[in-house]
Structure formats: structure tokens, C-alpha cells
Design an enzyme around this catalytic site. Structure first.
Site, mmCIF file in Angstrom:
data_model
loop_
_atom_site.group_PDB
_atom_site.id
_atom_site.type_symbol
_atom_site.label_atom_id
_atom_site.label_comp_id
_atom_site.label_asym_id
_atom_site.label_seq_id
_atom_site.Cartn_x
_atom_site.Cartn_y
_atom_site.Cartn_z
ATOM 1 N N CYS A 1 -15.149 12.491 35.712
ATOM 2 C CA CYS A 1 -13.769 12.428 35.242
ATOM 3 C C CYS A 1 -13.359 11.000 34.909
ATOM 4 O O CYS A 1 -12.421 10.440 35.491
ATOM 5 C CB CYS A 1 -12.834 13.031 36.279
ATOM 6 S SG CYS A 1 -13.191 14.767 36.543
ATOM 7 N N GLU A 2 -14.112 10.383 34.043
ATOM 8 C CA GLU A 2 -13.803 9.051 33.502
ATOM 9 C C GLU A 2 -14.188 9.116 32.040
ATOM 10 O O GLU A 2 -15.289 9.579 31.718
ATOM 11 C CB GLU A 2 -14.660 7.976 34.179
ATOM 12 C CG GLU A 2 -14.248 7.604 35.580
ATOM 13 C CD GLU A 2 -12.961 6.780 35.626
ATOM 14 O OE1 GLU A 2 -12.566 6.229 34.577
ATOM 15 O OE2 GLU A 2 -12.361 6.720 36.709
ATOM 16 N N TYR B 1 -21.196 -1.580 30.588
ATOM 17 C CA TYR B 1 -21.342 -2.718 29.669
ATOM 18 C C TYR B 1 -21.159 -2.310 28.208
ATOM 19 O O TYR B 1 -21.358 -3.137 27.324
ATOM 20 C CB TYR B 1 -22.754 -3.318 29.767
ATOM 21 C CG TYR B 1 -23.217 -3.721 31.132
ATOM 22 C CD1 TYR B 1 -22.562 -4.718 31.851
ATOM 23 C CD2 TYR B 1 -24.341 -3.124 31.699
ATOM 24 C CE1 TYR B 1 -23.015 -5.110 33.100
ATOM 25 C CE2 TYR B 1 -24.802 -3.510 32.945
ATOM 26 C CZ TYR B 1 -24.133 -4.510 33.643
ATOM 27 O OH TYR B 1 -24.600 -4.884 34.865
ATOM 28 N N GLU C 1 -38.790 -13.806 37.680
ATOM 29 C CA GLU C 1 -38.253 -12.657 38.421
ATOM 30 C C GLU C 1 -37.792 -11.587 37.446
ATOM 31 O O GLU C 1 -36.618 -11.248 37.415
ATOM 32 C CB GLU C 1 -37.026 -13.056 39.244
ATOM 33 C CG GLU C 1 -37.228 -14.082 40.291
ATOM 34 C CD GLU C 1 -35.893 -14.597 40.832
ATOM 35 O OE1 GLU C 1 -35.921 -15.197 41.912
ATOM 36 O OE2 GLU C 1 -34.848 -14.408 40.186
ATOM 37 N N GLY D 1 -37.025 -8.101 35.943
ATOM 38 C CA GLY D 1 -36.807 -6.709 36.291
ATOM 39 C C GLY D 1 -36.864 -5.891 35.015
ATOM 40 O O GLY D 1 -37.811 -5.155 34.736
ATOM 41 N N ARG D 2 -35.832 -6.090 34.200
ATOM 42 C CA ARG D 2 -35.681 -5.318 32.966
ATOM 43 C C ARG D 2 -36.923 -5.360 32.076
ATOM 44 O O ARG D 2 -37.374 -4.336 31.572
ATOM 45 C CB ARG D 2 -34.488 -5.898 32.181
ATOM 46 C CG ARG D 2 -34.060 -5.089 30.982
ATOM 47 C CD ARG D 2 -32.987 -5.845 30.187
ATOM 48 N NE ARG D 2 -32.044 -6.509 31.051
ATOM 49 C CZ ARG D 2 -30.936 -5.950 31.526
ATOM 50 N NH1 ARG D 2 -30.613 -4.733 31.187
ATOM 51 N NH2 ARG D 2 -30.139 -6.633 32.324
ATOM 52 N N GLY E 1 -34.052 -12.004 33.403
ATOM 53 C CA GLY E 1 -33.193 -12.084 32.233
ATOM 54 C C GLY E 1 -33.893 -11.971 30.892
ATOM 55 O O GLY E 1 -33.251 -12.070 29.850
ATOM 56 N N ARG F 1 -25.056 1.973 32.586
ATOM 57 C CA ARG F 1 -24.987 0.865 31.630
ATOM 58 C C ARG F 1 -24.069 1.125 30.429
ATOM 59 O O ARG F 1 -23.307 0.235 30.052
ATOM 60 C CB ARG F 1 -26.391 0.445 31.172
ATOM 61 C CG ARG F 1 -27.273 -0.051 32.331
ATOM 62 C CD ARG F 1 -28.580 -0.664 31.865
ATOM 63 N NE ARG F 1 -28.377 -1.939 31.209
ATOM 64 C CZ ARG F 1 -28.328 -2.131 29.919
ATOM 65 N NH1 ARG F 1 -28.543 -1.127 29.096
ATOM 66 N NH2 ARG F 1 -28.080 -3.313 29.413
HETATM 67 C C1 LIG Z 1 -30.878 -9.222 38.552
HETATM 68 C C2 LIG Z 1 -31.722 -10.401 38.848
HETATM 69 C C3 LIG Z 1 -32.991 -10.536 38.286
HETATM 70 C C4 LIG Z 1 -33.556 -9.556 37.288
HETATM 71 O O1 LIG Z 1 -32.861 -9.567 36.109
HETATM 72 P P1 LIG Z 1 -33.471 -8.787 34.833
HETATM 73 O O2 LIG Z 1 -32.391 -8.924 33.810
HETATM 74 O O3 LIG Z 1 -33.677 -7.395 35.263
HETATM 75 O O4 LIG Z 1 -34.724 -9.467 34.464
HETATM 76 C C5 LIG Z 1 -33.761 -11.622 38.658
HETATM 77 N N1 LIG Z 1 -33.305 -12.549 39.516
HETATM 78 C C6 LIG Z 1 -32.090 -12.456 40.080
HETATM 79 C C7 LIG Z 1 -31.652 -13.498 41.020
HETATM 80 C C8 LIG Z 1 -31.253 -11.393 39.760
HETATM 81 O O5 LIG Z 1 -30.038 -11.312 40.303
#
Ligand SMILES: *Cc1c(COP(=O)(O)O)cnc(C)c1O
Length: 419
Positions: free
Chosen positions: A340-341, A313, A271, A273-274, A230, A309
């Protein structure tokens, strides 16, 4: 903020050649940038005795990217069978894998336990008796409910389907102990794409306090807390980047004070990702059509199947036009795909340099939740993925989908059940 100047300096001078060699559309990822961000997390948390990033596989589930994460010493955060298998293919084993699923199925538990296992991060107390074989190490995902207000994407924790409630925490660990668990972790994820560093500091404070409470009641120790993903990235030019330095400093202080009170320091897991890959990717497309009705439209050779995205969103992704900067004559356009959206738009009423057919457009910050979120509605196929390697070479790391892929699930043994 667009992708970093350094990434632009690596990419733009060679982009025309890359586009000619591989053909557009494609996502391209910057190995150097990914490694620099990984290192900044390691450096930022160096004051914590055990810090580990578990890369959120769903953000960019490509084996070549996972190999880079593995090389940096990171683990993998998985929430599906496919993500577990991908992470194991990348060499992840046992404690390298965090299985943070929700609404977990029996099959998922089996795969999570197979092949050296993984760290089970249980989403609910009712799952304790459903775990086929309780591992020694168990983690629970905590949902603080009204004790915490989440952010826009994840929403209010009271309405969030994830995690167990505050009232269930003690019983959950008790039940797990009853089934044989001996080592413990605690997880939560209450924000998404959050640029305010304070959220993660408060999350850490909340989890460390809960660890003290549960430890005292059950006479157990926690090996780690996992503060989830997050961390936000600045998609818009006016967005201020996350203050990583202050965040890691304040979190480290919380750990030091925890150790002073309790005599030990649990591990800190993240954790992301982004934050790890988002700014280190771009979707490169070619303008193929323009139309001028009530608004001006630029049609490009990719659509929502490559990047959901904006449609899903209303997310902003910066766009630049190769070889044309905004000092040139500009116009206000919608940049659209062919699906087609009507929400199949990469940009709405965006001021860009005048675009002609054949111009190459770079859609920024697609390195996380970009290609991975793509879908096949309307028979639209997903584009290829490239890696701009640190040695300067460009490597194809996933081919584009073909119509044969689209038809693959239609090849099956006939099965008609007569009733
Ligand atoms: C999606 C997710 C992440 C990664 O979220 P980011 O916004 O990409 O950092 C980490 N942990 C869990 C449990 C998730 O569902």
C-alpha cells in the site's frame, strides 16, 4: 543492459520448469556468472603484488553465496554483527574480515574482536579510545570532503557521514600507534554504482598520495589501501558497462609508480558488492492481475519487500516476459506489487509485450542489494532465493518468509515495568 546473454541462455530455457517446481516469486543467482566476474577482477589486478576482493556482504548475505566468495579466495566486508557472524560461518577468520562499520557500538567492537578478530576499519578518530583492545593492524576510513566530489547515490563527501576528515588523518594514526597499533591500512569509499572507471583511478591516486604523506610524517608503512566498493553495473539498456580493463590497467600503473618512489607496493583491497553479484541475479515473478484505469497496470506476485531499489532510488530494472519478445504487440504499463505505497512499482510506463495473467516476468539485475534490502512493512514477506549452480542444478538457498516468521518477534516473556 539486461542480465548477460549467457545467463539468459542458461536461465530462460529452464525457467518455466524452475517456476513450476519452486513456485514464484524468487530471486535466482547465477554461480557461473559470479565466478566469471570474480575471476575478471583477479585477472585485471594480477599486476598488483597483493590484490584481494572483500565481498560486501550486505549486497547478498546468503551463506551459499559467501561460500562461493570464500572458494575464490575473497574476504568479506562486514558492517554489522550479523554480517560478521555470517562471514565467520562461511569460514572467514581474522584478516579475511574487514569490519567497515560506522557509528560503531561497543557490542560491534566486541564481536569484531572475538573469534579470531577482523581487520578494524575505523570510521572516526573518536573511536580510537573506544576500541576495547587496539589490534596490531588498524585501518581508517578517509572522507576527502571538498577535495573530491562523489556521485549521485553517495552524494557530496562534505555531506557524507562516513570517515574522518582530512585534518584528522595524521592524529588518528598517531593515536592508534599510541594505543599499540603497528600495522596500517587506509580506506575510502566515495562513489556508488559508478560506471565511469576514472573515479576509482582517482580514488587510488588520492589514497596512495595520502599514504605517502602519512608515512613520511609518522615514519610508518602501509600494508594496504582499500578503495571500497561502488563499481557500477549497467542497469539500463543504454548504459555502457564499466571499462574494467582500462581501470585495472591505470590503477596497476599507479601502484608500479608508487613502488618506484617508495620501494614497496602496498596491497590493494576492493569491497565490491554490486559488481560481483548484481548482474548475476534476477527476480522471477508471475503476473496475477491487470487493470486498466488512467494507466494500465500489471500486478505481479512480488512487491517492494523483494526489491526496494525502484521505490527507494527510482532505479531502473530491465524486465522481460518469458516466451514473448518485443517484436510482438506491445503496450505501456506500470508493473506493480501489492504494497500500500504508490512507489511499489517495479517499472513505470514501460513498454512491454502484452502481458496476460500467468505470464512469467524476469526482473533483471537483482543480485545485489535486492533480497537483502527487503523489509516487512505492510506485513509483506520476502521471497525465496535460488542458486543456478555451475553444474546445472538449481538449489534452494533460502526459503521464503512465512507468517510465522512475521509473528516471531511477538513471542516473548511479558515484561511490564510499574512506575
Ligand atoms: C555498501 C558498501 C560496499 C559495497 O558497495 P557496492 O556498491 O555494492 O559495491 C562496500 N563498502 C562499504 C563500506 C559499503 O558500505
Amino acid at each position: 543492459m539486461p542480465i548477460s546473454q549467457a545467463f539468459q541462455d542458461r536461465l530462460f530455457p529452464v525457467l518455466k520448469n524452475i517456476a513450476e517446481h519452486f513456485g514464484t516469486p524468487f530471486h535466482i543467482y547465477d554461480e557461473t556468472g559470479i565466478r566469471e566476474t570474480g575471476q575478471s577482477l583477479i585477472d585485471g589486478f594480477s599486476g598488483i603484488e597483493e590484490f584481494r576482493e572483500y565481498f560486501a556482504v550486505k549486497a547478498l548475505p546468503n551463506p551459499r553465496i559467501l561460500a562461493i566468495m570464500k572458494d575464490m579466495g575473497f574476504g568479506f566486508d562486514c558492517s554489522s554483527v550479523a554480517e560478521l557472524l555470517l562471514s565467520r560461518q562461511a569460514g572467514g577468520r581474522g584478516d579475511d574480515l574487514m569490519f567497515t562499520s560506522n557509528n560503531t557500538s561497543y557490542e560491534e567492537f566486541s564481536v569484531a574482536a572475538a573469534d579470531g578478530g577482523s581487520v578494524l576499519n575505523l570510521d572516526d578518530i573518536t573511536l580510537v579510545p573506544k576500541v576495547p583492545q587496539m589490534p596490531e593492524l588498524i585501518c581508517f576510513r578517509y572522507n576527502p570532503g571538498p577535495r573530491y566530489s562523489g556521485n549521485e547515490i553517495i552524494g557530496d563527501p562534505v555531506e557524507s557521514k562516513y570517515g574522518l576528515s582530512h585534518e584528522q588523518v595524521i592524529s588518528a594514526y598517531q593515536e592508534a600507534i599510541g594505543r599499540g597499533a603497528r600495522r596500517f591500512g587506509l580506506h575510502t569509499m566515495v562513489v556508488s554504482n559508478e560506471l565511469n572507471y576514472r573515479y576509482k583511478v582517482e580514488t587510488t591516486r588520492m589514497l596512495l598520495e595520502l599514504v605517502e604523506k602519512v608515512s613520511a610524517e609518522l615514519d610508518i608503512r602501509f600494508e594496504f589501501i582499500n578503495i571500497g566498493g561502488g563499481l557500477g553495473i549497467p542497469y539500463k539498456p543504454e548504459d555502457k558497462p564499466l571499462d574494467l580493463h582500462t581501470m585495472t590497467g591505470e590503477i596497476t600503473n599507479l601502484f608500479i609508480r608508487f613502488k618506484e618512489r617508495n620501494g614497496y607496493m602496498p596491497g590493494l583491497y576492493l569491497e565490491s558488492g554490486r559488481y560481483m553479484t548484481g548482474p548475476h541475479g534476477a527476480l522471477v515473478v508471475t503476473a496475477i492481475n491487470r487493470k486498466d484505469i488512467y494507466r494500465k497496470y500489471i500486478g505481479v506476485d512480488a512487491c517492494m519487500s523483494a526489491l526496494m531499489r525502484p521505490g527507494m532510488y527510482g532505479a531502473y530494472h530491465h524486465i522481460s516476459v518469458l516466451g514473448k519478445n518485443s517484436h510482438l504487440k506491445t503496450e505501456t504499463v506500470d508493473v506493480v506489487g501489492s504494497l500500500c505505497e504508490n512507489n511499489d512499482k517495479f517499472a513505470i510506463q514501460r513498454t512491454l509485450p502484452e502481458i496476460e495473467d500467468g505470464d512469467i516476468l524476469t526482473i533483471h539485475d537483482t543480485g545485489a542489494h535486492g533480497h537483502a534490502m527487503g523489509f516487512n512493512y505492510n506485513g509483506k514477506l520476502r521471497p525465496k532465493e535460488l542458486l543456478l549452480r555451475s553444474d546445472g542444478a538449481v538449489e534452494l538457498i533460502r526459503r521464503e518468509e512465512t507468517v510465522d516468521d512475521y509473528f516471531a518477534t511477538l513471542a516473548f516473556e511479558p515484561d511490564i515495568m510499574k512506575l
